[in-house]
Design an enzyme around this catalytic site. Structure first.
Site, PDB file in Angstrom:
ATOM      1  N   ARG A  59       0.851  -1.201   0.000  1.00 60.11           N
ATOM      2  CA  ARG A  59       0.000   0.000   0.000  1.00 60.11           C
ATOM      3  C   ARG A  59       0.880   1.241   0.000  1.00 60.11           C
ATOM      4  NH1 ARG A  59      -1.803   2.128   4.499  1.00 60.11           N
ATOM      5  NH2 ARG A  59      -2.346   0.169   5.511  1.00 60.11           N
ATOM      6  N   TYR A  68     -16.068  15.981 -17.003  1.00 61.57           N
ATOM      7  CA  TYR A  68     -16.377  14.542 -17.021  1.00 61.57           C
ATOM      8  C   TYR A  68     -17.433  14.253 -15.957  1.00 61.57           C
ATOM      9  CZ  TYR A  68     -15.628   9.545 -16.338  1.00 61.57           C
ATOM     10  OH  TYR A  68     -15.813   8.196 -16.206  1.00 61.57           O
ATOM     11  N   ASP A  88      -7.006  18.134 -15.566  1.00 59.37           N
ATOM     12  CA  ASP A  88      -7.270  16.747 -15.980  1.00 59.37           C
ATOM     13  C   ASP A  88      -6.893  16.656 -17.460  1.00 59.37           C
ATOM     14  OD1 ASP A  88      -8.411  14.380 -16.954  1.00 59.37           O
ATOM     15  OD2 ASP A  88     -10.095  14.459 -15.552  1.00 59.37           O
ATOM     16  N   LYS A 111      -7.778   5.379 -19.834  1.00 62.38           N
ATOM     17  CA  LYS A 111      -8.088   5.803 -21.203  1.00 62.38           C
ATOM     18  C   LYS A 111      -6.853   5.674 -22.106  1.00 62.38           C
ATOM     19  CE  LYS A 111     -11.910   6.690 -19.062  1.00 62.38           C
ATOM     20  NZ  LYS A 111     -12.264   8.001 -18.534  1.00 62.38           N
TER      21      LYS A 111
HETATM   22  C1  LIG Z   1     -12.689   8.510 -17.337  1.00 63.47           C
HETATM   23  C2  LIG Z   1     -12.310   9.850 -16.887  1.00 63.47           C
HETATM   24  C3  LIG Z   1     -12.129  10.127 -15.535  1.00 63.47           C
HETATM   25  C4  LIG Z   1     -12.339   9.085 -14.452  1.00 63.47           C
HETATM   26  O1  LIG Z   1     -11.456   8.052 -14.593  1.00 63.47           O
HETATM   27  P1  LIG Z   1     -11.743   6.553 -14.039  1.00 63.47           P
HETATM   28  O2  LIG Z   1     -10.482   5.856 -14.381  1.00 63.47           O
HETATM   29  O3  LIG Z   1     -12.949   6.054 -14.757  1.00 63.47           O
HETATM   30  O4  LIG Z   1     -11.974   6.680 -12.580  1.00 63.47           O
HETATM   31  C5  LIG Z   1     -11.762  11.405 -15.180  1.00 63.47           C
HETATM   32  N1  LIG Z   1     -11.589  12.373 -16.101  1.00 63.47           N
HETATM   33  C6  LIG Z   1     -11.774  12.142 -17.414  1.00 63.47           C
HETATM   34  C7  LIG Z   1     -11.589  13.257 -18.371  1.00 63.47           C
HETATM   35  C8  LIG Z   1     -12.134  10.879 -17.846  1.00 63.47           C
HETATM   36  O5  LIG Z   1     -12.339  10.659 -19.151  1.00 63.47           O
END
Ligand SMILES: *Cc1c(COP(=O)(O)O)cnc(C)c1O
Length: 377
Positions: free
Chosen positions: A43, A95, A167, A192
């Site tokens: 962890r 998002y 982000d 992603k």
């Molecule tokens: C998918 C996504 C998230 C969240 O990510 P997870 O891995 O699903 O928790 C946050 N920001 C953006 C822009 C995303 O496309």
């Protein structure tokens, strides 16, 4: 070294046996060494995770990387810097999972939140209050692919002593590096583009500042939303081909965007790479490429739009994005079905909006599929 080299070679040294590919350190405890500070418990830290953290930091040209179990876990770690109080400014068209996190967890916990138009720099400045601690933006946004002027918002943050978190999931580290534009914190859903194969959840935070790093690091090991070694390894495997994949995503996205634009049943195409995108110039200034997300409004009602989507054969209707396979998303009936029609209208998400995550298949096959599905509208 250039990015393509770094992503393959950084921090992934051979072990004592000379394995060219680093093993998965699938162990929770590590033997305690009284006077040396090594690994103790997974962890807190794990060798496979540490490799991933180094590579992700490199990918953004940043000093410190931190890996999390998901993208929202990474965002939670950044928002924890607010320590349950203060004011947060967030760009709209964010998002929807982030919106849910903010509204269901952080607002009830006492965080004040103001949403501002992502494309309007002045609205960020106008929303700064005495207790504002953090600005959280996405650029390009989801699903309307609006661009926020990261340099300008970073300047506002600098002048007012606020942290700026970006982000960067949609652009990927290949096409945009917010730390270089003045942001303090970069966040990724590595689920992603970074892992790239739609088979592993993960998130990451990258920072340059040592104090910020130690604070988020303390949160990471204490709160424990860390990815397992196997997930880290899969993400490491994916990230090696990131530059290659991003070029292919972008080439295909551009090709489809141009063709969609010329089709009589498509009323609007949104892609930052098109000269018609209202912020094309800004996108060119702060991004080195336009990524693989394309949104379009059809000249159709809800049922016509649904017929189009159901007729697609190479684009499964699914959440997520950034994998090698193409996907289509219908925001009004999926992510954005959880918010009111009034809020959808305010954001600009209508029933005929479709979002494509353009994969790396053959671009002519993709266009033929879209063309035949448009005949069903
Ligand atoms: C998918 C996504 C998230 C969240 O990510 P997870 O891995 O699903 O928790 C946050 N920001 C953006 C822009 C995303 O496309």
């Amino acid at each position: 070294m250039k990015l393509a080299t770094k992503l393959i070679h950084t921090a992934q040294q051979p072990d004592g046996l000379g394995a060219v590919i680093s093993p998965v350190y699938q162990s929770v405890p590590f033997e305690h060494e009284y006077d040396r500070r090594g690994f103790e418990y997974s962890r807190s830290s794990n060798p496979t995770r540490q490799m991933l953290e180094s590579v992700i930091a490199e990918s953004e040209g940043g000093k410190h990387g931190l890996a999390f179990a998901s993208g929202v876990a990474a965002i939670t770690a950044a928002l924890n810097l607010l320590r349950g109080n203060g004011h947060l400014i967030v760009s709209d068209d964010i998002y929807l999972g982030t919106y849910g996190l903010l509204e269901q967890i952080f607002r009830p916990w006492g965080i004040e939140i103001t949403y501002v138009k992502a494309e309007n720099t002045e609205s960020f400045r106008a929303s700064v209050k005495k207790n504002t601690r953090l600005i959280l933006i996405e650029s390009p946004t989801n699903p309307l692919l609006k661009i926020t002027d990261i340099r300008a918002v970073a300047a506002i943050a600098e002048q007012t002593g606020i942290l700026l978190a970006v982000d960067n999931t949609f652009a990927s580290p290949v096409f945009q590096n917010p730390l270089q534009l003045g942001a303090h914190i970069v966040i990724h859903s590595t689920t992603k583009y970074i892992s790239g194969h739609s088979d592993v959840l993960g998130g990451a935070v990258v920072v340059n500042d040592d104090r910020l790093y130690h604070e988020i690091r303390t949160y990471q090991r204490s709160a424990g939303a860390v990815p397992g070694p196997w997930d880290c390894w899969l993400t490491l495997r994916g990230i090696k081909t990131l530059p290659l994949r991003m070029r292919a995503h972008q080439e295909n996205a551009f090709y489809l965007a141009e063709r969609l634009q010329r089709h009589p049943l498509v009323s609007r195409v949104i892609y930052p790479g098109l000269p018609e995108h209202p912020q094309h110039e800004l996108a060119q200034q702060q991004m080195s490429g336009f990524s693989g997300m394309v949104s379009a409004e059809l000249a159709a009602d809800l049922s016509g739009t649904q017929r189009f989507i159901k007729s697609l054969k190479l684009f499964p209707l699914a959440a997520s994005l950034g994998g090698v396979e193409s996907l289509v998303n219908h925001p009004a009936k999926m992510s954005h079905s959880f918010i009111s029609a009034a809020l959808r209208a305010e954001i600009g998400v209508n029933d005929s909006l479709v979002r494509f995550s353009v994969g790396i298949e053959d671009k002519d096959d993709l266009w033929k599929d879209i063309e035949q599905a448009l005949k069903q509208v």
